[in-house]
Design a protein around this motif. Structure first.
Motif, PDB file in Angstrom:
ATOM      1  N   LEU A   1       0.928  -1.148  -0.105  1.00  0.00           N
ATOM      2  CA  LEU A   1       0.270   0.049  -0.017  1.00  0.00           C
ATOM      3  C   LEU A   1       0.950   1.196   0.083  1.00  0.00           C
ATOM      4  N   ILE A   2       1.954   1.197   1.006  1.00  0.00           N
ATOM      5  CA  ILE A   2       2.844   2.247   0.825  1.00  0.00           C
ATOM      6  C   ILE A   2       3.494   2.549  -0.375  1.00  0.00           C
ATOM      7  N   GLU A   3       3.712   1.557  -0.966  1.00  0.00           N
ATOM      8  CA  GLU A   3       4.673   1.603  -2.442  1.00  0.00           C
ATOM      9  C   GLU A   3       3.571   2.124  -3.093  1.00  0.00           C
ATOM     10  N   LEU A   4       2.273   1.929  -3.347  1.00  0.00           N
ATOM     11  CA  LEU A   4       1.486   2.228  -4.396  1.00  0.00           C
ATOM     12  C   LEU A   4       1.023   3.820  -4.301  1.00  0.00           C
ATOM     13  N   LEU A   5       0.909   3.973  -2.815  1.00  0.00           N
ATOM     14  CA  LEU A   5       0.824   5.619  -2.421  1.00  0.00           C
ATOM     15  C   LEU A   5       1.785   6.420  -3.063  1.00  0.00           C
ATOM     16  N   ILE A   6       2.866   6.020  -2.823  1.00  0.00           N
ATOM     17  CA  ILE A   6       4.319   6.830  -3.182  1.00  0.00           C
ATOM     18  C   ILE A   6       4.269   6.889  -4.778  1.00  0.00           C
ATOM     19  N   LYS A   7       4.072   5.744  -5.481  1.00  0.00           N
ATOM     20  CA  LYS A   7       3.881   5.868  -7.061  1.00  0.00           C
ATOM     21  C   LYS A   7       2.883   6.997  -7.357  1.00  0.00           C
TER      22      LYS A   7
ATOM     23  N   ILE B   1       9.986  13.401  -1.884  1.00  0.00           N
ATOM     24  CA  ILE B   1       9.021  14.149  -1.362  1.00  0.00           C
ATOM     25  C   ILE B   1       7.733  13.226  -1.183  1.00  0.00           C
ATOM     26  N   SER B   2       7.328  12.267  -1.995  1.00  0.00           N
ATOM     27  CA  SER B   2       6.566  11.486  -2.016  1.00  0.00           C
ATOM     28  C   SER B   2       6.643  10.456  -0.874  1.00  0.00           C
ATOM     29  N   GLU B   3       7.719   9.688  -0.849  1.00  0.00           N
ATOM     30  CA  GLU B   3       8.236   8.903   0.041  1.00  0.00           C
ATOM     31  C   GLU B   3       7.998   9.540   1.515  1.00  0.00           C
ATOM     32  N   GLU B   4       8.370  10.771   1.822  1.00  0.00           N
ATOM     33  CA  GLU B   4       8.508  11.245   2.847  1.00  0.00           C
ATOM     34  C   GLU B   4       6.987  11.502   3.599  1.00  0.00           C
ATOM     35  N   LEU B   5       6.440  12.128   2.498  1.00  0.00           N
ATOM     36  CA  LEU B   5       4.852  12.225   2.965  1.00  0.00           C
ATOM     37  C   LEU B   5       4.027  10.926   3.181  1.00  0.00           C
ATOM     38  N   VAL B   6       4.266   9.910   2.392  1.00  0.00           N
ATOM     39  CA  VAL B   6       3.595   8.570   2.731  1.00  0.00           C
ATOM     40  C   VAL B   6       4.245   7.894   3.979  1.00  0.00           C
ATOM     41  N   LEU B   7       5.469   7.891   4.069  1.00  0.00           N
ATOM     42  CA  LEU B   7       6.160   7.063   5.212  1.00  0.00           C
ATOM     43  C   LEU B   7       5.617   7.853   6.716  1.00  0.00           C
TER      44      LEU B   7
ATOM     45  N   LYS C   1       3.323   9.894  -9.884  1.00  0.00           N
ATOM     46  CA  LYS C   1       2.628  10.317 -11.109  1.00  0.00           C
ATOM     47  C   LYS C   1       1.843  11.453 -11.160  1.00  0.00           C
ATOM     48  N   LEU C   2       1.393  11.843 -10.176  1.00  0.00           N
ATOM     49  CA  LEU C   2       0.554  13.053 -10.136  1.00  0.00           C
ATOM     50  C   LEU C   2       1.377  14.297  -9.845  1.00  0.00           C
ATOM     51  N   GLY C   3       2.813  14.325  -9.821  1.00  0.00           N
ATOM     52  CA  GLY C   3       3.843  15.637  -9.830  1.00  0.00           C
ATOM     53  C   GLY C   3       4.628  15.565  -8.804  1.00  0.00           C
TER      54      GLY C   3
END
Length: 275
Positions: free
Chosen positions: A189-195, A206-212, A199-201
């Motif tokens: 789930l974390i992997e998919l949220l990061i991706k 940054i995406s990893e930090e926000l999700v984790l 994909k959305l910009g």
């Protein structure tokens, strides 16, 4: 209870989980490192364990011959395919009141006892990978030969690497599907949220930090407030808001059934492997 006083814990298998359990016990002052001995076949792991102050031998016979004190417990931290050979070697070297503790996935107590002397005390454990950082969940079951003090010993060992609960062995296939495999589900789930963020910009960092941080904070919040997951979700979900928009898509795609069917498949596979 000072479970290791003048006695030794033998850990067969010096991989990540065996090492994590030893470190958890020694860091919680349950035992000293000198009261734990390992057997390990891989030269690089022998060097690693020795470097970290654990006495390590290449086979069971050598470990027990060099241990003049009684081994109060033997922890089997090897792969399921190696269990039969390990027990064959172990059988002629252990005392009948020594508790055998197995963390080998899918190996039932009945199979273990068939390879050991009659009436051997046995505990079967289903830990998970967060045990490696002391945040694991371990489910424990015992055969009828385990004494009250031995049960206390096993619980204390696994509390040093996280939380524990005791359940009948009949639950272990489902336990494997929930807490054993669970870390992989959360990672997916974390992997998919990061991706999705990428994909959305967002850039990957940054995406990893926000999700984790969101995942970490949510789990911490659930563990430290009186709200259930459903209730906490409701507090974040405003009518006609952004969260509701996402949840409607998940529900339309039947996420509930997808998760259920995945867990069911894992449970069924665990049952097949344990036959």
């Amino acid at each position: 209870m000072n479970m290791a006083k003048k006695n030794k814990l033998l850990i067969i298998g010096g991989g990540n989980m065996g090492y994590a359990i030893a470190n958890g016990m020694s860091s919680h002052k349950n035992v000293k490192k000198s009261e734990i001995i390992f057997t390990e076949s891989k030269p690089e792991r022998i060097r690693f364990l020795t470097k970290n102050d654990y006495k390590t031998f290449s086979n069971i016979e050598a470990a027990l011959k060099n241990n003049k004190q009684k081994t109060y417990a033997v922890l089997l931290a090897v792969k399921p395919n190696d269990i039969r050979e390990v027990l064959k070697e172990l059988k002629s070297h252990i005392l009948r009141d020594t508790i055998i503790i197995s963390i080998a996935a899918g190996i039932k107590i009945k199979k273990l006892s068939a390879c050991l002397p009659a009436n051997q005390p046995i505990a079967r454990i289903m830990p998970n990978t967060p045990c490696q950082i002391g945040k694991g969940m371990s489910v424990i079951t015992f055969n009828k030969n385990v004494s009250k003090s031995q049960k206390s010993t096993v619980i204390k060992i696994f509390k040093s690497v996280g939380k524990t609960t005791i359940l009948p062995e009949a639950n272990f296939d489902l336990v494997t599907a929930i807490s054993g495999s669970g870390p992989a589900y959360f990672c997916y789930l974390i992997e998919l949220l990061i991706k999705s963020g990428e994909k959305l910009g967002l850039n990957k960092k940054i995406s990893e930090e926000l999700v984790l941080e969101t995942a970490l904070g949510t789990i911490y919040l659930l563990n430290n407030c009186a709200l259930s997951p459903e209730a906490l979700r409701a507090t974040v979900t405003s009518p006609n808001g952004t969260t509701e928009a996402a949840l409607k898509v998940f529900q339309k795609r039947n996420w509930n059934n997808i998760i259920y069917e995945g867990v069911k498949a894992a449970k069924n596979r665990a049952a097949q492997l344990s036959k």
